[in-house]
Structure formats: C-alpha cells, structure tokens
Scaffold this motif. Structure first.
Motif, short mmCIF file in Angstrom:
data_model
loop_
_atom_site.label_atom_id
_atom_site.label_comp_id
_atom_site.label_asym_id
_atom_site.label_seq_id
_atom_site.Cartn_x
_atom_site.Cartn_y
_atom_site.Cartn_z
N THR A 13 0.85 -1.19 0.00
CA THR A 13 0.00 0.00 0.00
C THR A 13 0.89 1.24 0.00
N LEU A 14 0.36 2.32 -0.48
CA LEU A 14 1.14 3.55 -0.49
C LEU A 14 1.48 3.98 0.94
N LYS A 15 0.58 3.75 1.87
CA LYS A 15 0.87 4.06 3.27
C LYS A 15 2.12 3.33 3.74
N ASP A 16 2.19 2.03 3.47
CA ASP A 16 3.36 1.24 3.84
C ASP A 16 4.63 1.79 3.19
N GLU A 17 4.52 2.13 1.92
CA GLU A 17 5.71 2.61 1.20
C GLU A 17 6.18 3.96 1.76
N ILE A 18 5.26 4.84 2.07
CA ILE A 18 5.64 6.14 2.64
C ILE A 18 6.31 5.95 4.00
N GLU A 19 5.82 4.99 4.75
CA GLU A 19 6.39 4.74 6.08
C GLU A 19 7.72 3.97 6.04
N CYS A 20 7.90 3.14 5.01
CA CYS A 20 9.01 2.18 5.03
C CYS A 20 10.02 2.30 3.89
N ASN A 21 9.60 2.80 2.76
CA ASN A 21 10.45 2.84 1.57
C ASN A 21 11.38 4.05 1.64
N ILE A 22 12.67 3.79 1.78
CA ILE A 22 13.63 4.87 2.02
C ILE A 22 13.67 5.87 0.87
N PHE A 23 13.34 5.43 -0.34
CA PHE A 23 13.35 6.34 -1.48
C PHE A 23 12.18 7.32 -1.43
N LEU A 24 11.06 6.87 -0.90
CA LEU A 24 9.92 7.79 -0.74
C LEU A 24 10.10 8.69 0.47
N ARG A 25 11.00 8.33 1.35
CA ARG A 25 11.25 9.13 2.55
C ARG A 25 12.34 10.18 2.34
N ALA A 26 13.01 10.12 1.18
CA ALA A 26 14.03 11.13 0.86
C ALA A 26 13.40 12.51 0.76
N LYS A 27 14.00 13.48 1.41
CA LYS A 27 13.42 14.83 1.51
C LYS A 27 13.69 15.70 0.29
N ASN A 28 14.75 15.39 -0.43
CA ASN A 28 15.11 16.22 -1.58
C ASN A 28 15.86 15.36 -2.60
N VAL A 29 16.08 15.93 -3.78
CA VAL A 29 16.69 15.16 -4.86
C VAL A 29 18.14 14.79 -4.55
N GLU A 30 18.82 15.62 -3.74
CA GLU A 30 20.21 15.33 -3.39
C GLU A 30 20.30 14.05 -2.55
N SER A 31 19.48 13.96 -1.52
CA SER A 31 19.52 12.75 -0.68
C SER A 31 19.01 11.54 -1.45
N PHE A 32 18.01 11.75 -2.30
CA PHE A 32 17.52 10.65 -3.15
C PHE A 32 18.63 10.13 -4.05
N SER A 33 19.36 11.04 -4.67
CA SER A 33 20.43 10.65 -5.61
C SER A 33 21.50 9.83 -4.92
N LYS A 34 21.87 10.23 -3.70
CA LYS A 34 22.87 9.48 -2.95
C LYS A 34 22.39 8.07 -2.66
N LEU A 35 21.12 7.96 -2.25
CA LEU A 35 20.55 6.64 -1.97
C LEU A 35 20.51 5.78 -3.21
N ARG A 36 20.13 6.38 -4.34
CA ARG A 36 20.04 5.61 -5.58
C ARG A 36 21.41 5.08 -6.00
N ASP A 37 22.44 5.91 -5.84
CA ASP A 37 23.80 5.47 -6.15
C ASP A 37 24.25 4.34 -5.22
N LEU A 38 23.93 4.48 -3.95
CA LEU A 38 24.29 3.43 -2.99
C LEU A 38 23.57 2.12 -3.32
N LYS A 39 22.31 2.20 -3.70
CA LYS A 39 21.54 0.99 -4.03
C LYS A 39 22.11 0.32 -5.28
#
Length: 238
Positions: free
Chosen positions: A209-235
C-alpha cells in the motif's frame, strides 16, 4: 474488479484485471504462456494489453497475445516505436476508459523516458512498472535523478490506501537496503517480518500500500533530490 498476479520469467509480475463480465486487461505481459494459461483456464476475454514501458521483460508477450485474442495494446504516445503491436497512444493525465476499465495515465519518467503508470482510481490500484517497487525504486537508465524523484512524488501524492502493483518481486532484497540506512524505523522492522512470513509460504509480497511505502520505503522518505540521488547510487552498488 479482481486482480490476478501472474509470475513471469525469473522475478517479473504481470497482472490480469478482470471485471464482472469476465473481460480483462493484462498489465505488462513479460511472456505470453503464463497469461494464456490463466486466460484459458478461467475462460477470460482478454481485451486489452497495457504497457508501462518498453523494456522486453514488460512487452515480451504483446504480439502473441494480440494475435491470439485480438487484444488492443495501449501504451505511451512517445514510445509508439518501442512498444510492439501498439494500437492506442495515451498521454500524461489522460483518463483511458473502455468497457468497465477506467485508469488515469501518469507519466513517471526516470527508469525510461516513456514510463507511465495506470492508476485505476475507482478501485484505488496503481500499476507502477519499474518506477516504484515495494521498498525500492527502479534504476535510472534513460532519465535523470530529478525526473525519478519527481515521478515518485507524483505517486506519493495519491491516497494512502492505494494498492501498489509493481513489476518485480524485489521486496526482500530491497528491505535489506532500507533497514541498513533506516535501522530505527519500527514500521520497516514490522514490514520485514511480514515479508519473511510471505517468503516462507512462497507468497507474493505484492500488493503493497502507499501508506506502507511512505512509512518504510527509504526512497519515498528522501526529503530532496540530493539525498535521493545518494541513496540511488548506494543501491546501485548494494
């Protein structure tokens, strides 16, 4: 509407959406045979083939299914040259409606430039292909980090009880990455226990569910594109 999950290839999922008249759409038929087996067994009228993007593991069954059932292939207008058998070209924010099926098209580039999702808003279902996975997101092949971040935020803005149907069974591996970078997340800890139980029983972890993903999915929890980009590279190197 009933949604049937069809395992395909190594870890892909295709989906049949079946209405009360036994008419159906198939989402992203990776290969034809598993779809045909279910359609024949349940005597379903396969009227539509809906493609989220052009990668072979999402369109591999298009032509055989179209030929066998005279199905109509629906895909993004800018991918007309890359989706085999395409009949209907759809665009961002369009509502595609036929028979009892009604879905809003949401353009979600990043994984590919022409990636779309099908949001069946009346049933609160969305088919996200390889953009949003349970506890993950797709690799960025043709788009940019900014596009993928914005695409995920489009999905994130939908109602929290929306069911997420994605293109692959990646949830267990994704959970290992999420917990490494978000170890104190109790919602995620509980989600991982649920995933383990499903794996023990060889059950799909989809839908989420989207609720689960917002609570648990680290990519949806990224606050900005910079932190998202770092996570994507790490993954990418996880």
């Amino acid at each position: 509407m009933i949604v049937e999950i069809i395992p395909c290839l190594q870890d892909n999922y295709s989906y049949l959406i079946i209405d009360e008249n036994n008419n159906a759409c198939v989402i992203d038929p990776s290969e034809a045979k598993p779809v045909i087996d279910l359609v024949e067994r349940k005597k379903i009228n396969l009227k539509y083939i809906l493609n989220t993007h052009h990668h072979y593991d999402h369109i591999g069954g298009n032509e055989e299914l179209k030929k066998k059932y005279n199905s109509i292939v629906v895909g993004y207008k800018d991918d007309a040259e890359r989706i085999p058998g395409i009949n209907v070209l759809v665009e961002n924010n369009q509502v595609w409606k036929n028979d009892n099926f009604e879905a809003k098209i949401i353009h979600i580039p990043g994984h590919t430039t022409g990636h779309i999702s099908f949001h069946f808003f009346n049933e609160k279902l969305i088919f996200t292909g390889d953009t949003l996975f349970s506890l993950g997101c797709g690799k960025i092949f043709e788009g940019t980090y900014q596009e993928m971040f914005e695409s995920l935020n489009k999905i994130k803005s939908l109602p929290a009880d929306t069911k997420i149907y994605c293109g692959h069974e990646y949830t267990l591996q994704n959970s290992k990455f999420c917990i490494k970078h978000d170890p104190e997340n109790t919602n995620l800890q509980n989600k991982i226990l649920e995933i383990a139980k499903k794996h023990e029983k060889a059950q799909p972890t989809i839908p989420s569910t989207l609720k689960d993903e917002i609570e648990c999915n680290i990519f949806l929890r990224a606050k900005n594109v910079e932190s998202f980009s770092k996570l994507r590279d790490l993954k990418d190197n996880f």
